[in-house]
Motif scaffolding. Structure first.
Motif, mmCIF file in Angstrom:
data_model
loop_
_atom_site.group_PDB
_atom_site.id
_atom_site.type_symbol
_atom_site.label_atom_id
_atom_site.label_comp_id
_atom_site.label_asym_id
_atom_site.label_seq_id
_atom_site.Cartn_x
_atom_site.Cartn_y
_atom_site.Cartn_z
ATOM 1 N N ARG A 11 38.644 9.473 6.952
ATOM 2 C CA ARG A 11 38.153 8.133 7.315
ATOM 3 C C ARG A 11 38.843 7.592 8.570
ATOM 4 O O ARG A 11 38.245 6.840 9.333
ATOM 5 C CB ARG A 11 38.364 7.169 6.159
ATOM 6 N N GLU A 16 34.666 4.301 8.529
ATOM 7 C CA GLU A 16 33.425 3.855 7.911
ATOM 8 C C GLU A 16 32.962 2.516 8.487
ATOM 9 O O GLU A 16 31.765 2.205 8.458
ATOM 10 C CB GLU A 16 33.597 3.762 6.394
ATOM 11 N N ARG A 26 29.994 8.058 3.784
ATOM 12 C CA ARG A 26 30.997 7.840 2.733
ATOM 13 C C ARG A 26 30.945 9.021 1.760
ATOM 14 O O ARG A 26 30.258 10.008 2.023
ATOM 15 C CB ARG A 26 30.733 6.529 1.988
#
Length: 343
Positions: A11, A16, A26
């Motif tokens: 991430r 995100e 995700r």
């Protein structure tokens, strides 16, 4: 490595927060494995590729294209159900970095601009402006220069300071804060009480595609040869044919090319924005008949696959050093298109 720690690293390299609101960047499938020893990276979550990755022993698979954009019941036969069965049986995790990776500034999605030597680059279409965070806390000890330097140079950090009384102030990009918080806990050995607030300025703009300047203007044919060279270095041989690169061309040709726009994956919707940004040429994939007829400038449709396949290979190269103790492997895909080469 703990699976949640591995996911946090992924991430951090494909935040995100950068993803478009229509996207599904995700976790796609939550596995049962608690640790990640092997991580596979590939472009598409296709059943044969997933079988190869899981057969290799992948605990976590990272793809670019989502397994699904909207939730759907596992009732219809097809690729979605096949992949779901594979992962449920293996207990592995599936994660997608889609527009979250497409929009990361200076990320692997912009490899073609670097290959062409583009300068003074900007997004073709902004997706959103992300605010910074200002963090205050009373540090339990003075931070040393040895500790402060890597912290100040960490991705997303704008400023780090400590007052004579020990109060620390950190300004960082919003999506970087979870990683910075973990770094601070590692420095001080415990979690301080953070006071965090959003700042209206500075903000970071992220978006699709890129437009920039070549070092010098080139004749159209000379630019085409430079582009062919850049793509040739990553293109596979055509199935059953010679090595080479094929693309479709539409729109009027300019005399020279200096300002270049491009995007990974599908790009027809960005044609107006690319030429509004004064591009002399736009490089993308998946241009259809009517947008091609209406193109106000030269467009090269080099295909969806080639630009994003290379992006994911480079992303795997980033993840390897960022995940110590985890074996990272890139699994090559295959373009769904072949080309008949005529004499």
């Amino acid at each position: 490595m703990n699976v949640q720690k591995a996911l946090s690293v992924v991430r951090s390299l494909a935040p995100e927060a950068f993803a478009a609101d229509w996207d599904n960047s995700r976790v796609q499938i939550s596995g049962t494995r608690a640790e990640v020893a092997k991580l596979a990276v590939t472009l598409d979550p296709l059943p044969p590729v997933m079988a190869e990755a899981l057969g290799w022993g992948a605990d976590l698979v990272v793809t670019h294209h989502p397994l699904y954009l909207k939730p759907q019941p596992p009732t219809q036969s097809g690729q979605y159900l096949d992949v779901l069965r594979q992962f449920m049986a293996a207990g592995a995790w599936l994660y997608t970095a889609h527009t979250s990776l497409d929009c990361r500034p200076d990320g692997p999605a912009f490899w073609l601009g670097r290959a062409l030597g583009l300068k003074d680059c900007a997004s073709i279409e902004n997706v959103q402006n992300l605010p910074a965070r200002e963090v205050f806390f009373q540090a339990p000890a003075r931070i040393t220069e040895r500790e402060a330097r890597p912290l100040s140079e960490a991705p997303g950090v704008i400023a780090v300071s400590q007052s004579a009384s020990g109060e620390m102030r950190v300004i960082c990009e919003e999506q970087a804060w979870p990683d910075i918080a973990e770094r601070l806990v590692g420095i001080f050995g415990k979690r301080p009480e953070f006071l965090v607030r959003r700042l209206e300025e500075p903000t970071r703009s992220v978006g699709f595609g890129q437009v920039g300047e070549l070092p010098k203007a080139l004749a159209c044919e000379d630019f085409a040869k430079a582009l062919e060279k850049a793509l040739f270095s990553v293109q596979k041989p055509f199935p059953g044919g010679p090595r080479g690169v094929a693309w479709a061309e539409c729109g009027p040709r300019p005399e020279t090319i200096r300002r270049v726009a491009y995007t990974t994956g599908s790009g027809a919707s960005l044609i107006p924005a690319a030429f509004a940004a004064a591009a002399d040429v736009f490089i993308c994939g998946d241009v259809k008949h009517h947008p091609a007829q209406e193109a106000p400038g030269l467009v090269f449709d080099v295909g969806h696959f080639i630009l994003e396949e290379e992006m994911m290979r480079l992303f795997a190269g980033e993840l390897g050093p960022a995940l110590p103790g985890v074996e990272v492997r890139f699994f090559a895909g295959k373009s769904p298109f072949g080309y008949r080469v005529l004499a």
